[in-house]
Design an enzyme around this catalytic site. Sequence first.
Site, PDB file in Angstrom:
ATOM      1  N   HIS A   1     -34.582 -39.986 -53.716  1.00 30.01           N
ATOM      2  CA  HIS A   1     -33.531 -40.826 -53.148  1.00 30.01           C
ATOM      3  C   HIS A   1     -32.534 -40.709 -54.306  1.00 30.01           C
ATOM      4  CE1 HIS A   1     -36.034 -42.561 -50.017  1.00 30.01           C
ATOM      5  NE2 HIS A   1     -36.964 -42.990 -51.142  1.00 30.01           N
TER       6      HIS A   1
ATOM      7  N   THR B   1     -40.163 -28.427 -46.764  1.00 26.19           N
ATOM      8  CA  THR B   1     -40.202 -29.773 -46.868  1.00 26.19           C
ATOM      9  C   THR B   1     -41.548 -30.290 -46.667  1.00 26.19           C
ATOM     10  OG1 THR B   1     -39.961 -30.124 -44.415  1.00 26.19           O
ATOM     11  CG2 THR B   1     -38.127 -30.240 -45.617  1.00 26.19           C
TER      12      THR B   1
ATOM     13  N   ARG C   1     -41.163 -23.177 -41.332  1.00 31.79           N
ATOM     14  CA  ARG C   1     -42.510 -23.379 -40.335  1.00 31.79           C
ATOM     15  C   ARG C   1     -43.180 -22.026 -40.638  1.00 31.79           C
ATOM     16  NH1 ARG C   1     -40.098 -27.139 -37.262  1.00 31.79           N
ATOM     17  NH2 ARG C   1     -38.132 -26.610 -36.070  1.00 31.79           N
TER      18      ARG C   1
END
Length: 158
Positions: free
Chosen positions: A82, A138, A153
């Site tokens: 964050h 990710t 992917r």
Amino acid sequence: MEFVSISDDVVLGDDVRIYRFVNLYGCQIGDGTRVGTFVEIQKGASIGKSCKISSHTFICEGVSIGDGCFVGHGVLFINDKHPRAVTEAGEPESEDDWAGRFVPTTIGDRVSIGSGAIIMGGITVGEGALIGAGAVVTRDVAPGETVAGVPARVMRRG
């Protein structure tokens, strides 16, 4: 003029080659590794033996790269879940404020990461995996897998 900034706390293996305009501090770099121009490797990062780290790459704290890895031009590693500049009170963040958000990243042996890829924090990339140029990783990548795209992917299983 050399324009190389290597702090006293950097641990370099034998036959490490470092080119101009780098910033290294508090990291470890294994034998025979080559570090290109305009690379920053931060404290707490480790690079294995016989790696090639291409120009304009940023390797932040907590990144561990195995042996025999290729890291293309302009690869970015992220380690903050964050990111922010100030605390809830509006004061500039300190290293203590950041500590709870830090996430380490592990890159296995013989991994190839294409130019412009972004590896998000907390990711594990398995041995022999291939990350396509420009990919945004990710999720964890299994050994031998090829991933590409935004978000990355699986293109080929190991």
